[in-house]
Design a protein around this motif. Structure first.
Motif, PDB file in Angstrom:
ATOM      1  N   ASP A 240      -0.248   4.298  -0.950  1.00  0.00           N
ATOM      2  CA  ASP A 240      -1.069   5.488  -0.825  1.00  0.00           C
ATOM      3  C   ASP A 240      -1.022   5.939   0.634  1.00  0.00           C
ATOM      4  O   ASP A 240      -1.713   5.400   1.495  1.00  0.00           O
ATOM      5  CB  ASP A 240      -2.505   5.196  -1.252  1.00  0.00           C
ATOM      6  CG  ASP A 240      -3.354   6.456  -1.288  1.00  0.00           C
ATOM      7  OD1 ASP A 240      -2.797   7.567  -1.137  1.00  0.00           O
ATOM      8  OD2 ASP A 240      -4.580   6.326  -1.466  1.00  0.00           O
ATOM      9  N   LEU A 241      -0.180   6.956   0.916  1.00  0.00           N
ATOM     10  CA  LEU A 241       0.039   7.388   2.292  1.00  0.00           C
ATOM     11  C   LEU A 241      -1.196   8.022   2.917  1.00  0.00           C
ATOM     12  O   LEU A 241      -1.298   8.115   4.136  1.00  0.00           O
ATOM     13  CB  LEU A 241       1.212   8.357   2.355  1.00  0.00           C
ATOM     14  CG  LEU A 241       2.577   7.758   2.012  1.00  0.00           C
ATOM     15  CD1 LEU A 241       3.654   8.831   2.084  1.00  0.00           C
ATOM     16  CD2 LEU A 241       2.913   6.609   2.923  1.00  0.00           C
ATOM     17  N   GLN A 242      -2.149   8.454   2.080  1.00  0.00           N
ATOM     18  CA  GLN A 242      -3.361   9.062   2.632  1.00  0.00           C
ATOM     19  C   GLN A 242      -4.284   8.020   3.258  1.00  0.00           C
ATOM     20  O   GLN A 242      -5.153   8.357   4.052  1.00  0.00           O
ATOM     21  CB  GLN A 242      -4.093   9.839   1.556  1.00  0.00           C
ATOM     22  CG  GLN A 242      -3.317  11.050   1.089  1.00  0.00           C
ATOM     23  CD  GLN A 242      -4.031  11.800  -0.021  1.00  0.00           C
ATOM     24  OE1 GLN A 242      -4.961  11.299  -0.621  1.00  0.00           O
ATOM     25  NE2 GLN A 242      -3.577  13.006  -0.281  1.00  0.00           N
ATOM     26  N   THR A 243      -4.119   6.758   2.913  1.00  0.00           N
ATOM     27  CA  THR A 243      -4.968   5.712   3.479  1.00  0.00           C
ATOM     28  C   THR A 243      -4.350   5.078   4.714  1.00  0.00           C
ATOM     29  O   THR A 243      -5.017   4.344   5.421  1.00  0.00           O
ATOM     30  CB  THR A 243      -5.249   4.607   2.443  1.00  0.00           C
ATOM     31  OG1 THR A 243      -4.016   3.982   2.081  1.00  0.00           O
ATOM     32  CG2 THR A 243      -5.930   5.167   1.212  1.00  0.00           C
TER      33      THR A 243
ATOM     34  N   ASN B 109       0.864  -1.175   0.000  1.00  0.00           N
ATOM     35  CA  ASN B 109       0.000   0.000   0.000  1.00  0.00           C
ATOM     36  C   ASN B 109       0.899   1.222   0.000  1.00  0.00           C
ATOM     37  O   ASN B 109       1.491   1.565   1.007  1.00  0.00           O
ATOM     38  CB  ASN B 109      -0.913  -0.012   1.232  1.00  0.00           C
ATOM     39  CG  ASN B 109      -1.863   1.161   1.234  1.00  0.00           C
ATOM     40  OD1 ASN B 109      -1.876   1.960   0.312  1.00  0.00           O
ATOM     41  ND2 ASN B 109      -2.658   1.271   2.274  1.00  0.00           N
TER      42      ASN B 109
ATOM     43  N   GLN C 136      -3.106   5.145   8.448  1.00  0.00           N
ATOM     44  CA  GLN C 136      -3.311   5.909   9.668  1.00  0.00           C
ATOM     45  C   GLN C 136      -2.182   5.587  10.642  1.00  0.00           C
ATOM     46  O   GLN C 136      -2.095   4.472  11.146  1.00  0.00           O
ATOM     47  CB  GLN C 136      -4.665   5.571  10.277  1.00  0.00           C
ATOM     48  CG  GLN C 136      -5.805   5.995   9.393  1.00  0.00           C
ATOM     49  CD  GLN C 136      -7.067   6.231  10.179  1.00  0.00           C
ATOM     50  OE1 GLN C 136      -7.206   5.799  11.306  1.00  0.00           O
ATOM     51  NE2 GLN C 136      -7.992   6.935   9.572  1.00  0.00           N
TER      52      GLN C 136
END
Length: 129
Positions: free
Chosen positions: A14-17, A12, A19
């Motif tokens: 995508d650092l925005q997903t 993964n 937490q």
């Protein structure tokens, strides 16, 4: 003879997903504030050198510090320094055994460091402006 085993791991990027836990954010910010503080030392020493060179140099340094933009940068430097000190004290207390090293205590001590930094940052802003 090495076996070529393909590892089935999820990827993964995508650092925005992702937490991050509070403790990870505290660790990352402690490193970032250390870099900011290190760079700021050069800027502050330059400004100190100007102010100590002569009376005209002092007036020039005072004029530089009167700018809103420079005060904002100086406030950022003081905030980074405050967080780095709070985080450093947090780590020292854990290293000396004054604070337990478990997840709950780590989260609570990170939150305390954040709150202390906000208070010190507001104080620095009041003193600058």
């Amino acid at each position: 003879m090495g076996l070529n085993v393909k590892k089935q791991r999820p990827v993964n990027l995508d650092l925005q997903t992702i937490q991050f836990p509070v403790t990870a954010i505290a660790s990352i910010l402690h490193r970032v504030s250390g870099v900011i503080t290190f760079v700021a030392v050069g800027i502050l020493l330059w400004l100190l050198g100007i102010s100590l060179y002569s009376q005209e140099g002092f007036l020039q340094a005072a004029a530089i510090m009167n700018s809103f933009f420079v005060k904002f940068i100086f406030w950022g430097i003081l905030t980074a320094l405050a967080y780095h000190i709070c985080g450093g004290i947090r780590h020292l207390l854990m290293d000396f055994g004054c604070i337990e090293e478990n997840l709950a205590t780590g989260i609570r001590s990170a939150q305390v460091a954040f709150v202390l930094t906000v208070v010190l940052s507001i104080l620095a802003g009041v003193l600058l402006w």
